[in-house]
Design a protein around this motif. Sequence first.
Motif, short mmCIF file in Angstrom:
data_model
loop_
_atom_site.label_atom_id
_atom_site.label_comp_id
_atom_site.label_asym_id
_atom_site.label_seq_id
_atom_site.Cartn_x
_atom_site.Cartn_y
_atom_site.Cartn_z
N MET A 1 5.20 -1.40 11.51
CA MET A 1 4.02 -1.73 10.73
C MET A 1 4.04 -1.52 9.28
O MET A 1 3.38 -2.76 8.67
CB MET A 1 2.86 -1.40 11.31
N TRP A 2 4.36 -0.74 8.98
CA TRP A 2 4.52 -0.83 7.47
C TRP A 2 5.28 -1.60 7.02
O TRP A 2 4.49 -1.93 5.26
CB TRP A 2 4.12 0.90 7.20
N ILE A 3 6.47 -2.00 6.40
CA ILE A 3 7.69 -2.68 6.44
C ILE A 3 6.07 -3.88 6.45
O ILE A 3 6.81 -4.36 5.22
CB ILE A 3 8.38 -3.21 6.54
N GLY A 4 5.45 -4.70 6.95
CA GLY A 4 5.60 -5.95 6.89
C GLY A 4 4.27 -6.30 6.32
O GLY A 4 3.96 -6.75 5.61
N LEU A 5 3.23 -5.15 6.18
CA LEU A 5 2.27 -4.75 5.35
C LEU A 5 2.27 -4.73 3.90
O LEU A 5 1.88 -5.58 3.02
CB LEU A 5 0.80 -3.40 5.49
N LEU A 6 4.24 -4.38 3.87
CA LEU A 6 4.24 -4.27 2.57
C LEU A 6 4.89 -5.31 1.94
O LEU A 6 4.73 -5.88 0.90
CB LEU A 6 5.70 -2.82 2.82
N PHE A 7 5.59 -6.38 3.09
CA PHE A 7 6.22 -7.56 2.54
C PHE A 7 4.27 -8.19 1.98
O PHE A 7 4.75 -9.04 1.78
CB PHE A 7 6.47 -8.67 3.30
N ALA A 8 3.73 -8.06 2.79
CA ALA A 8 2.73 -9.03 3.37
C ALA A 8 1.46 -8.79 1.67
O ALA A 8 1.24 -9.69 0.98
CB ALA A 8 1.88 -9.03 3.86
N PHE A 9 1.44 -7.84 1.69
CA PHE A 9 1.01 -7.51 -0.24
C PHE A 9 2.08 -7.99 -1.33
O PHE A 9 1.50 -8.14 -1.83
CB PHE A 9 0.35 -5.66 -0.02
N LEU A 10 3.04 -7.65 -0.72
CA LEU A 10 4.19 -8.44 -2.24
C LEU A 10 4.13 -9.41 -2.03
O LEU A 10 4.05 -10.39 -3.64
CB LEU A 10 5.46 -7.89 -1.79
N GLY A 11 3.98 -10.50 -1.43
CA GLY A 11 3.65 -11.82 -1.05
C GLY A 11 2.19 -12.33 -2.34
O GLY A 11 1.69 -12.61 -2.15
N VAL A 12 1.12 -11.20 -1.02
CA VAL A 12 -0.10 -11.44 -2.31
C VAL A 12 -0.46 -11.15 -3.95
O VAL A 12 -0.63 -12.13 -4.50
CB VAL A 12 -0.94 -10.62 -1.73
N PHE A 13 0.23 -10.34 -4.40
CA PHE A 13 1.21 -9.81 -5.52
C PHE A 13 1.64 -11.16 -6.09
O PHE A 13 1.19 -11.54 -7.35
CB PHE A 13 1.98 -8.60 -5.57
N GLY A 14 2.59 -11.10 -5.40
CA GLY A 14 3.39 -12.62 -6.39
C GLY A 14 2.86 -14.57 -6.43
O GLY A 14 2.99 -14.71 -7.27
N SER A 15 2.15 -14.84 -5.54
CA SER A 15 1.30 -15.72 -5.60
C SER A 15 -0.55 -15.23 -6.32
O SER A 15 -0.56 -16.31 -7.68
CB SER A 15 0.73 -15.96 -4.20
#
Length: 97
Positions: A1-15
Amino acid sequence: MWIGLLFAFLGVFGSALPGHFGMRILAYREHLDRKLPFDPGTENGGMPYGWWLMCYRQKQFPQARVLNQFGNLSAIFGWITLLAMIAALFCFIMSKA
């Protein structure tokens, strides 16, 4: 779960980060074009100018409506970037625990 959230927040950060930089550049160009005075230390753009925008200090120039628009968007994207970076760091730490 934390890995999925990590990539989600990195996506928000990246956009949000390119949006912040783009709006900051547009606000800076508008600032230069209108020949508005700069606060000390913000004359050459960069991080101090970005912080100046994120704190909504452009509101002191009512004659520059477009600067307010660019500054508001830059501030919104900047705060989203900061929160996403903190959340991604938290998720990374929790995924290692």
